[in-house]
Write a protein that holds these residues in place. Sequence first.
Motif, PDB file in Angstrom:
ATOM      1  N   ALA A  68      44.017  18.072  35.604  1.00 15.99           N
ATOM      2  CA  ALA A  68      42.769  19.021  35.525  1.00 15.99           C
ATOM      3  C   ALA A  68      42.869  20.544  35.547  1.00 15.99           C
ATOM      4  CB  ALA A  68      42.325  19.066  37.036  1.00 15.99           C
ATOM      5  N   PHE A  69      41.613  20.753  35.314  1.00 10.65           N
ATOM      6  CA  PHE A  69      41.370  22.734  35.383  1.00 10.65           C
ATOM      7  C   PHE A  69      42.329  23.035  36.769  1.00 10.65           C
ATOM      8  CE2 PHE A  69      39.577  26.681  34.804  1.00 10.65           C
ATOM      9  CZ  PHE A  69      39.719  27.017  34.166  1.00 10.65           C
ATOM     10  N   PRO A  70      42.600  23.846  36.044  1.00  5.58           N
ATOM     11  CA  PRO A  70      43.787  24.946  37.389  1.00  5.58           C
ATOM     12  C   PRO A  70      42.455  25.629  38.056  1.00  5.58           C
ATOM     13  CG  PRO A  70      44.096  25.372  35.246  1.00  5.58           C
ATOM     14  CD  PRO A  70      43.218  23.947  34.706  1.00  5.58           C
ATOM     15  N   SER A  71      41.950  25.361  39.295  1.00  4.43           N
ATOM     16  CA  SER A  71      41.237  26.055  40.257  1.00  4.43           C
ATOM     17  C   SER A  71      41.423  27.399  40.304  1.00  4.43           C
ATOM     18  CB  SER A  71      40.388  24.542  41.305  1.00  4.43           C
ATOM     19  OG  SER A  71      41.387  25.145  42.092  1.00  4.43           O
ATOM     20  N   TRP A  72      42.123  27.304  40.636  1.00  7.05           N
ATOM     21  CA  TRP A  72      42.274  28.874  40.825  1.00  7.05           C
ATOM     22  C   TRP A  72      42.587  30.011  39.921  1.00  7.05           C
ATOM     23  CZ3 TRP A  72      46.845  31.015  37.200  1.00  7.05           C
ATOM     24  CH2 TRP A  72      46.890  30.200  37.246  1.00  7.05           C
ATOM     25  N   VAL A  73      42.483  29.274  39.109  1.00  2.37           N
ATOM     26  CA  VAL A  73      42.484  30.503  37.529  1.00  2.37           C
ATOM     27  C   VAL A  73      40.733  31.503  38.393  1.00  2.37           C
ATOM     28  CG1 VAL A  73      41.268  30.711  35.196  1.00  2.37           C
ATOM     29  CG2 VAL A  73      43.092  28.865  35.818  1.00  2.37           C
ATOM     30  N   CYS A  74      40.405  30.446  38.522  1.00  2.00           N
ATOM     31  CA  CYS A  74      38.523  31.424  39.028  1.00  2.00           C
ATOM     32  C   CYS A  74      38.911  32.022  39.924  1.00  2.00           C
ATOM     33  CB  CYS A  74      37.885  30.269  39.385  1.00  2.00           C
ATOM     34  SG  CYS A  74      37.170  28.933  38.597  1.00  2.00           S
ATOM     35  N   GLU A  75      40.189  32.259  40.812  1.00  3.27           N
ATOM     36  CA  GLU A  75      39.666  33.254  41.855  1.00  3.27           C
ATOM     37  C   GLU A  75      39.872  34.443  41.372  1.00  3.27           C
ATOM     38  OE1 GLU A  75      38.955  32.310  44.883  1.00  3.27           O
ATOM     39  OE2 GLU A  75      38.335  30.131  44.124  1.00  3.27           O
ATOM     40  N   LEU A  76      40.648  34.132  40.042  1.00  9.12           N
ATOM     41  CA  LEU A  76      41.518  35.934  39.561  1.00  9.12           C
ATOM     42  C   LEU A  76      40.714  36.342  39.647  1.00  9.12           C
ATOM     43  CD1 LEU A  76      45.379  33.688  37.883  1.00  9.12           C
ATOM     44  CD2 LEU A  76      44.387  35.178  39.900  1.00  9.12           C
ATOM     45  N   LYS A  77      40.027  37.182  40.247  1.00  9.44           N
ATOM     46  CA  LYS A  77      38.600  38.106  40.205  1.00  9.44           C
ATOM     47  C   LYS A  77      38.520  39.269  38.697  1.00  9.44           C
ATOM     48  CE  LYS A  77      36.798  35.881  43.451  1.00  9.44           C
ATOM     49  NZ  LYS A  77      36.061  35.268  43.474  1.00  9.44           N
ATOM     50  N   ARG A  78      40.692  39.589  38.509  1.00 10.33           N
ATOM     51  CA  ARG A  78      40.701  40.223  37.507  1.00 10.33           C
ATOM     52  C   ARG A  78      40.624  40.287  35.769  1.00 10.33           C
ATOM     53  NH1 ARG A  78      44.303  45.235  39.982  1.00 10.33           N
ATOM     54  NH2 ARG A  78      42.939  45.469  41.569  1.00 10.33           N
ATOM     55  N   LEU A  79      40.726  39.127  36.032  1.00 12.24           N
ATOM     56  CA  LEU A  79      41.009  37.895  34.337  1.00 12.24           C
ATOM     57  C   LEU A  79      39.873  38.243  33.895  1.00 12.24           C
ATOM     58  CD1 LEU A  79      42.923  36.293  33.422  1.00 12.24           C
ATOM     59  CD2 LEU A  79      41.742  34.275  34.349  1.00 12.24           C
ATOM     60  N   ARG A  80      40.096  38.896  32.380  1.00 16.69           N
ATOM     61  CA  ARG A  80      39.181  38.855  31.038  1.00 16.69           C
ATOM     62  C   ARG A  80      39.181  38.163  29.649  1.00 16.69           C
ATOM     63  NH1 ARG A  80      37.321  40.201  35.244  1.00 16.69           N
ATOM     64  NH2 ARG A  80      36.636  42.767  35.656  1.00 16.69           N
ATOM     65  N   THR A  81      40.538  37.175  30.030  1.00 19.27           N
ATOM     66  CA  THR A  81      40.376  36.712  29.100  1.00 19.27           C
ATOM     67  C   THR A  81      41.644  35.758  29.506  1.00 19.27           C
ATOM     68  OG1 THR A  81      40.729  38.620  27.025  1.00 19.27           O
ATOM     69  CG2 THR A  81      41.683  36.439  26.758  1.00 19.27           C
ATOM     70  N   ILE A  82      40.891  33.921  29.817  1.00 17.69           N
ATOM     71  CA  ILE A  82      41.972  32.814  29.533  1.00 17.69           C
ATOM     72  C   ILE A  82      42.291  32.401  28.166  1.00 17.69           C
ATOM     73  CG2 ILE A  82      39.516  32.062  31.012  1.00 17.69           C
ATOM     74  CD1 ILE A  82      41.791  30.597  31.716  1.00 17.69           C
ATOM     75  N   LEU A  83      43.140  31.760  27.545  1.00 21.26           N
ATOM     76  CA  LEU A  83      43.093  30.977  26.584  1.00 21.26           C
ATOM     77  C   LEU A  83      43.814  29.683  26.970  1.00 21.26           C
ATOM     78  CD1 LEU A  83      44.141  33.571  24.047  1.00 21.26           C
ATOM     79  CD2 LEU A  83      42.045  32.680  24.640  1.00 21.26           C
ATOM     80  N   LEU A  84      43.438  28.508  27.132  1.00 22.54           N
ATOM     81  CA  LEU A  84      43.650  27.718  27.468  1.00 22.54           C
ATOM     82  C   LEU A  84      43.573  26.021  26.645  1.00 22.54           C
ATOM     83  CD1 LEU A  84      42.744  27.348  31.284  1.00 22.54           C
ATOM     84  CD2 LEU A  84      45.315  28.332  30.247  1.00 22.54           C
ATOM     85  N   ALA A  85      43.826  26.526  25.669  1.00 19.17           N
ATOM     86  CA  ALA A  85      43.218  25.827  24.418  1.00 19.17           C
ATOM     87  C   ALA A  85      44.975  24.504  24.027  1.00 19.17           C
ATOM     88  CB  ALA A  85      42.804  26.232  23.174  1.00 19.17           C
TER      89      ALA A  85
END
Length: 112
Positions: A86-103
């Motif tokens: 499953a897509f890690p839902s905690w990623v959405c909680e990281l408020k400072r995150l600007r770049t996410i690469l999960l390919a």
Amino acid sequence: SLTNLSASFNQLSGDLPPLPPSLLELQLNENLLNGSWPLSIASLANLDLLNLQNNRLSGPLPNSYQNLTALTSLALSHNVHSAAQAFPSWVCELKRLRTILLADMGLAGEID
């Protein structure tokens, strides 16, 4: 104290040793790191950039990575996946995150 560790494009393998809590950037992409995602990374509270792309890490992403609240860049693409996760839902909680690469991570299901 050490703030940036970049050892990309080498042939490092095995488990990560303990890392200094002062790290702001950890770049170990393009190596041969294997096994489960390193849990020790979750204790790096000031980490701004994490790049573990193109290794041989496997399994579900640890929920403890949600403690990396200073992250602005998270790059974990192209690691081993044996089953859909499953897509890690905690990623959405990281408020400072600007770049996410999960390919190429074998992610499946809805993004909440």
